[in-house]
Design a protein around this motif. Structure first.
Motif, PDB file in Angstrom:
ATOM      1  N   VAL A   1     -49.201 -18.376 -53.518  1.00  0.00           N
ATOM      2  CA  VAL A   1     -49.919 -17.527 -52.487  1.00  0.00           C
ATOM      3  C   VAL A   1     -48.722 -17.368 -51.330  1.00  0.00           C
ATOM      4  N   ILE A   2     -48.244 -18.474 -50.976  1.00  0.00           N
ATOM      5  CA  ILE A   2     -47.449 -18.433 -49.618  1.00  0.00           C
ATOM      6  C   ILE A   2     -46.112 -17.623 -50.050  1.00  0.00           C
ATOM      7  N   GLY A   3     -45.615 -17.985 -51.199  1.00  0.00           N
ATOM      8  CA  GLY A   3     -44.469 -17.124 -51.645  1.00  0.00           C
ATOM      9  C   GLY A   3     -44.706 -15.740 -51.655  1.00  0.00           C
ATOM     10  N   ARG A   4     -45.645 -15.333 -52.014  1.00  0.00           N
ATOM     11  CA  ARG A   4     -45.860 -13.886 -52.152  1.00  0.00           C
ATOM     12  C   ARG A   4     -46.399 -13.196 -50.863  1.00  0.00           C
ATOM     13  N   ASP A   5     -46.287 -14.169 -49.941  1.00  0.00           N
ATOM     14  CA  ASP A   5     -47.202 -13.470 -48.541  1.00  0.00           C
ATOM     15  C   ASP A   5     -45.665 -13.066 -47.595  1.00  0.00           C
ATOM     16  N   SER A   6     -45.539 -11.964 -47.546  1.00  0.00           N
ATOM     17  CA  SER A   6     -44.336 -11.463 -46.730  1.00  0.00           C
ATOM     18  C   SER A   6     -44.399 -11.766 -45.113  1.00  0.00           C
ATOM     19  N   THR A   7     -45.959 -12.069 -44.782  1.00  0.00           N
ATOM     20  CA  THR A   7     -45.924 -12.127 -43.479  1.00  0.00           C
ATOM     21  C   THR A   7     -45.256 -13.652 -42.889  1.00  0.00           C
ATOM     22  N   VAL A   8     -45.257 -14.508 -43.950  1.00  0.00           N
ATOM     23  CA  VAL A   8     -44.618 -16.061 -43.412  1.00  0.00           C
ATOM     24  C   VAL A   8     -43.275 -16.007 -44.233  1.00  0.00           C
ATOM     25  N   ALA A   9     -42.623 -15.009 -44.741  1.00  0.00           N
ATOM     26  CA  ALA A   9     -41.171 -15.168 -45.166  1.00  0.00           C
ATOM     27  C   ALA A   9     -40.287 -15.796 -44.267  1.00  0.00           C
ATOM     28  N   GLY A  10     -39.439 -16.443 -44.930  1.00  0.00           N
ATOM     29  CA  GLY A  10     -38.506 -17.480 -43.913  1.00  0.00           C
ATOM     30  C   GLY A  10     -39.046 -18.139 -42.902  1.00  0.00           C
ATOM     31  N   LEU A  11     -40.478 -18.376 -43.013  1.00  0.00           N
ATOM     32  CA  LEU A  11     -40.933 -19.199 -42.012  1.00  0.00           C
ATOM     33  C   LEU A  11     -41.655 -20.316 -42.717  1.00  0.00           C
ATOM     34  N   LEU A  12     -41.825 -20.265 -43.989  1.00  0.00           N
ATOM     35  CA  LEU A  12     -42.898 -21.310 -44.783  1.00  0.00           C
ATOM     36  C   LEU A  12     -42.744 -21.199 -46.362  1.00  0.00           C
ATOM     37  N   LYS A  13     -42.160 -22.310 -46.822  1.00  0.00           N
ATOM     38  CA  LYS A  13     -42.271 -22.216 -48.577  1.00  0.00           C
ATOM     39  C   LYS A  13     -42.518 -23.567 -49.037  1.00  0.00           C
ATOM     40  N   VAL A  14     -43.116 -23.610 -50.075  1.00  0.00           N
ATOM     41  CA  VAL A  14     -43.625 -24.644 -50.638  1.00  0.00           C
ATOM     42  C   VAL A  14     -42.844 -24.736 -52.158  1.00  0.00           C
ATOM     43  N   VAL A  15     -42.412 -25.809 -52.580  1.00  0.00           N
ATOM     44  CA  VAL A  15     -41.585 -25.949 -53.875  1.00  0.00           C
ATOM     45  C   VAL A  15     -42.134 -27.197 -54.525  1.00  0.00           C
ATOM     46  N   PHE A  16     -42.655 -27.088 -55.545  1.00  0.00           N
ATOM     47  CA  PHE A  16     -42.730 -28.528 -56.668  1.00  0.00           C
ATOM     48  C   PHE A  16     -41.859 -28.349 -57.492  1.00  0.00           C
ATOM     49  N   VAL A  17     -40.864 -29.602 -57.235  1.00  0.00           N
ATOM     50  CA  VAL A  17     -39.792 -30.061 -58.174  1.00  0.00           C
ATOM     51  C   VAL A  17     -40.256 -30.734 -59.426  1.00  0.00           C
ATOM     52  N   PRO A  18     -40.112 -29.974 -60.642  1.00  0.00           N
ATOM     53  CA  PRO A  18     -40.736 -30.612 -61.760  1.00  0.00           C
ATOM     54  C   PRO A  18     -39.759 -31.809 -62.435  1.00  0.00           C
ATOM     55  N   ASP A  19     -40.584 -32.859 -63.001  1.00  0.00           N
ATOM     56  CA  ASP A  19     -39.942 -33.815 -63.626  1.00  0.00           C
ATOM     57  C   ASP A  19     -39.002 -34.728 -62.556  1.00  0.00           C
ATOM     58  N   TYR A  20     -39.741 -35.183 -61.800  1.00  0.00           N
ATOM     59  CA  TYR A  20     -39.156 -36.026 -60.765  1.00  0.00           C
ATOM     60  C   TYR A  20     -38.808 -37.410 -61.299  1.00  0.00           C
ATOM     61  N   ASN A  21     -37.639 -37.618 -61.029  1.00  0.00           N
ATOM     62  CA  ASN A  21     -37.127 -39.206 -61.679  1.00  0.00           C
ATOM     63  C   ASN A  21     -36.120 -39.780 -60.987  1.00  0.00           C
ATOM     64  N   VAL A  22     -35.546 -40.501 -61.453  1.00  0.00           N
ATOM     65  CA  VAL A  22     -34.248 -41.531 -60.622  1.00  0.00           C
ATOM     66  C   VAL A  22     -33.071 -40.409 -60.278  1.00  0.00           C
ATOM     67  N   SER A  23     -32.830 -39.420 -61.302  1.00  0.00           N
ATOM     68  CA  SER A  23     -31.888 -38.696 -61.035  1.00  0.00           C
ATOM     69  C   SER A  23     -32.051 -37.368 -59.968  1.00  0.00           C
ATOM     70  N   ARG A  24     -33.276 -36.921 -60.146  1.00  0.00           N
ATOM     71  CA  ARG A  24     -33.712 -36.003 -59.057  1.00  0.00           C
ATOM     72  C   ARG A  24     -33.671 -36.468 -57.707  1.00  0.00           C
ATOM     73  N   ALA A  25     -34.250 -37.757 -57.702  1.00  0.00           N
ATOM     74  CA  ALA A  25     -34.584 -38.679 -56.438  1.00  0.00           C
ATOM     75  C   ALA A  25     -33.137 -38.464 -55.773  1.00  0.00           C
ATOM     76  N   MET A  26     -31.999 -39.060 -56.601  1.00  0.00           N
ATOM     77  CA  MET A  26     -30.958 -39.069 -55.982  1.00  0.00           C
ATOM     78  C   MET A  26     -30.144 -37.914 -55.537  1.00  0.00           C
ATOM     79  N   GLU A  27     -30.776 -36.686 -56.103  1.00  0.00           N
ATOM     80  CA  GLU A  27     -30.260 -35.272 -55.680  1.00  0.00           C
ATOM     81  C   GLU A  27     -30.904 -35.106 -54.144  1.00  0.00           C
ATOM     82  N   ILE A  28     -32.226 -35.486 -54.111  1.00  0.00           N
ATOM     83  CA  ILE A  28     -33.050 -35.137 -52.976  1.00  0.00           C
ATOM     84  C   ILE A  28     -33.082 -35.937 -51.932  1.00  0.00           C
ATOM     85  N   MET A  29     -33.004 -37.219 -52.174  1.00  0.00           N
ATOM     86  CA  MET A  29     -32.925 -38.052 -50.923  1.00  0.00           C
ATOM     87  C   MET A  29     -31.971 -37.626 -49.871  1.00  0.00           C
TER      88      MET A  29
END
Ligand code: 7GP
Length: 819
Positions: A618-646
């Motif tokens: 819903v937030i991603g489609r709403d142009s009124t908040v574009a550039g101000l707020l984004k929500v991302v769910f990163v799938p398959d969180y694991n040790v390798s993902r953690a090392m990329e994100i931290m």
């Protein structure tokens, strides 16, 4: 036989041409591929074999050294080792990263890309399993003879896919192409017994003896994985057990001419090490799980005792020679198992056997959540491990007699501390067994240990006042800073030299640099590059564009109600509403990143994943908040993902209900990578605040004591709802289908748990102060110099959270193997 050293293929690991020769040799002779027609994976395996060769020599030297030193051994028994990928870590630890990078460039390959083809060893659920892996790294780095024992699961943690916003679990066949790091040891094979029955036999000396007979047996076969310490001097061992059918079993059916039945039974017993249970916070009481526990405990103890008996020592020396750490209660059947071996197989008298046992074992508790405390029905125990149940009864009888003598007349106490819970259909309480059978019991952070002593184990703290100790968790700086964040590692080394990698407290020298504008600029440049890198990964893999200049606000950990991802979402929704109402002037652009797996049967946690994804849509489609707020769910969180994100995190979300997160370790990883924590006074957050200073952390919410008091006075969920318009609006949006127009009451269960079922995790109670705290975060972020200063101070004061410090504490205070 002695081997002349000049016969080794690589005499000098810094010699590029010999590395190259070894690599090509491996490709041809071990993989069997012609260099002109190889795939990336072939090169990865060839490389891994060369690196393993280098580790193996050091591994043998380490074993010889321990033997000559006659050093006391530490064994870390754990159902989980969440190791992650090994290539990059091994290369950095043995100091050959750059050399191999050159070698690969020579053949037209990129080391980082190649490293991505490694399957990760995800033999754990989350914090507990990753802690075990960090401790193995520290044991080796500190040159301690510390060895892990666990299970060689065919399927580790499931991989998570997101389909239509929902979590879908997929089995992860990590051994599909084989594991290049391990040595299978078909000759290291032990018999593990199950079922059968116990007979009493008269002994020559007139004493009673028990024999466990007519058992159904499974064989445990060893796989060894080398664990390199930093500097490459010491390489320790992780031994994992795989189940193999016992020959007797097969023969019986073959002799009866029942070939198919024999093969069926064989497969059945080998199922034992097939899969890791993917639930860390609810205990399931499944037969296969208890079998797994006893299986690896029995094999490990046989192995430990075999090594111990090599020198024909007396068993009374065992506690001087061996320390066994139980990683939670999962391996605590080791206590009756050692008793059984001493009593039944070696005729050691009970009192001596018991003294040896208690002095050998120690137990780490990782959770206070009642639903996670292990209990087994007496019936199941009796069926699978009849002799162990007898021994547990005897341990319990003697213990309760002693308690009765020390605290006469206190029947309530006897019932409460008994190993057997008589109330709910007779169950064995594994935590009680572990406490009674250990000389030390530790919590994993100061608050956690205090709560352990004053709540769930209050009676035991009275009975054994010296038994409970606190050892706050730690993380290895090798993987979580030196390897994961090469940019920051380089900046730190240029500033204070390389010693921090094995002495993390040296980071303190960075504190003075926080006041220097030039250093701040360089620090900011590193963080910014890390954010860009993460943004490009997210773009590539998820096809989502995020603004690298926005504030990266991150919550990555297992999905659980007590970790309160839902509270985070309520902030996101509130923020969204404020932005839509035109209140953007006080707010900085944010990217809110979530990642984490839910246990497959944990509906509430899975529903939160769906809600995150629905809100994100819903937030991603709403142009009124574009550039101000984004929500991302990163799938398959694991040790390798953690090392990329931290390395890219700026705001570290550590927002569990106070009193519920035993420690947390992601909080430490993020702080040392230059994130600022927003958190409750829970787990190790409290100690992070102590170290980094209260000005450099955002603390909000009720304390554990305040929540306790509030509950005693009666928790009024509706009051929070009616008293706060923004909270009411956010909840109403969720419950009326604003984010789920296709199914309006999709999230009713979540709202019900808050408003109608008592809000067990006090999300509503902490909402207001969380929102206020998030406003402060925005204000600070607008002042980027001050933000950076605080971020640097977080790095500078995180040195104490090194797993080297934690392991030293275990060595001094529990294992009696001071360094
Ligand atoms: C976790 C705790 O939840 C976390 O707070 C702690 O940092 C970590 O252990 C390491 O001590 N617990 C588990 O992962 C777990 O499986 C159930 O607990 C026994």
């Amino acid at each position: 036989m002695t081997v002349p050293e000049d016969i080794y293929e690589i005499t000098n690991p810094k010699d590029i041409s010999s590395l190259k020769r070894a690599l090509v040799n491996r490709l041809i002779y071990s993989i069997g591929k012609d260099p002109v027609e190889t795939q990336e994976r072939d090169w990865f395996f060839a490389l891994a074999y060369v690196v393993r060769d280098l580790l193996t020599l050091r591994w043998m030297e380490s074993m010889r050294r321990y033997y000559l030193q006659d050093a006391k051994r530490v064994y870390y028994l754990s159902m989980e080792f969440l190791i992650g990928r090994a290539l990059g870590n091994s290369l950095l630890n043995i100091g050959c990263y750059d050399e191999f990078k050159l070698v690969l460039e020579d053949v037209g390959l990129d080391l980082e890309e190649l490293a991505e083809t490694e399957e990760e060893a995800a033999l754990g659920n989350g914090g507990l399993g990753r802690l075990a892996a960090c401790y193995l790294d520290s044991l080796a780095t500190l040159r301690l003879p510390g060895f892990g024992y666990g299970i060689h699961y065919d399927y580790g943690m499931f991989s998570q896919r997101i389909e239509d916003g929902y979590q879908i679990e997929h089995p992860e066949n990590w051994l599909r192409y084989g594991n290049p790091w391990e040595f299978p040891r078909p000759d290291v094979l032990y018999r593990v017994q199950f079922r059968g029955h116990v007979v009493e036999c008269p002994n020559a000396d007139g004493k009673r003896r028990y024999r466990w007979i007519d058992t159904e047996d499974v064989m445990a076969m060893a796989y060894d994985i080398p664990v390199p310490g930093y500097g490459g001097e010491t390489v320790n061992n992780l031994r994992l057990w795989a189940a193999k059918a016992s020959r007797d079993f097969e023969l019986k059916y073959f002799n009866e001419g029942n070939y198919i039945k024999a093969v069926e039974e064989k497969t059945q017993s080998e199922n034992l090490s097939k899969v890791l249970y993917p639930d860390d916070t609810t205990q399931m009481g499944r037969e296969l799980r208890l079998k797994q526990e006893y299986f690896f405990v029995s094999a490990s103890l046989q192995d430990i005792l075999k090594k111990f008996r090599i020198d024909q020592r007396d068993f009374s020396d065992l506690p001087q020679e061996v320390a066994i750490q139980l990683n939670d209660t999962h391996p605590s059947v080791a206590i009756p198992e050692l008793m059984r071996i001493l009593l039944d197989e070696h005729q050691v008298p009970w009192d001596d056997a018991w003294a040896i046992t208690v002095r050998t074992f120690s137990y780490t508790n990782h959770t206070l959540l009642p639903e996670a405390l292990e209990v087994w029905s007496v019936r199941l125990f009796e069926e699978l491990l009849p002799r162990h149940l007898q021994i547990i009864y005897e341990i319990n009888h003697r213990f309760l007699t002693e308690v009765g003598e020390r605290f006469p007349g206190d029947m309530g106490l006897i019932q409460r501390v008994s190993i057997i819970d008589e109330e709910r259909g007779k169950r064995v309480r594994m935590a009680h067994l572990a406490i009674i059978g250990s000389h030390k019991v530790n919590g994993v952070a100061a608050l956690h240990t205090r709560l352990m002593r004053t709540t769930i184990f209050r009676d035991f703290a009275r009975i054994f006042p010296d038994r409970f100790v606190s050892i706050t968790n730690g993380i290895t700086p090798r993987r979580w800073l030196n390897q994961a964040n090469r940019g920051l590692a380089k900046l730190i080394t240029e500033t204070i030299g390389p010693g921090w990698v094995t002495d993390l407290e040296r980071l303190r020298q960075l504190a003075a640099m926080a006041d220097e504008a030039e250093f701040r600029a360089r620090f900011r440049a590193v963080k910014s590059a890390n954010k860009q890198h993460l943004a490009s990964l997210i773009a590539k893999r998820l096809n989502i564009g995020i603004d690298p200049a926005s504030l990266f606000d991150v919550q990555i950990k297992r999905m659980h109600e007590y970790k309160r991802q839902l509270l985070n979402l309520l902030h996101v929704i509130t923020r969204y509403n404020r932005l839509r109402a035109g209140l953007s002037q006080d707010m900085v652009p944010r990217t809110v990143i979530f990642g984490g797996k839910a246990a497959p049967g944990y509906h509430a946690a899975k529903l939160v994943i769906k809600l995150i994804n629905d809100v994100s849509k819903v937030i991603g489609r709403d142009s009124t908040v574009a550039g101000l707020l984004k929500v991302v769910f990163v799938p398959d969180y694991n040790v390798s993902r953690a090392m990329e994100i931290m390395p890219a995190v700026e705001l570290s979300e550590q927002i569990s209900t106070a009193g519920m997160e035993a420690s947390g370790t992601g909080n430490m990883k993020m702080a040392v990578n230059g994130a600022i924590t927003i958190g409750t006074l829970d787990g190790a957050n409290i100690e992070i605040r102590e170290k980094v200073g209260e000005k450099n952390i955002f603390i909000f919410g009720h304390t554990a004591e305040q929540l306790d008091e509030m509950r005693r006075g009666g928790y009024d969920a509706w009051r929070f709802y009616y008293d706060n318009e923004e909270l009411k609006l956010a909840l109403d949006m969720i419950s009326t289908g604003y984010f789920s127009p296709d199914e309006q009451d999709r999230f009713k269960p979540l709202i019900d748990s808050l408003l109608r079922e008592g809000d067990r995790f006090a999300i509503l109670a902490d909402y207001e102060s969380y929102i206020a705290c998030q406003e402060e975060v925005d204000r600070l972020y607008l002042d980027s110099e001050t933000w950076t200063r605080k971020a640097i101070l977080n790095v500078a004061h995180s040195g104490w959270f090194s797993s080297d410090r934690a392991v030293r504490e275990y060595a001094e205070r529990i294992w009696n193997t001071p360094i």
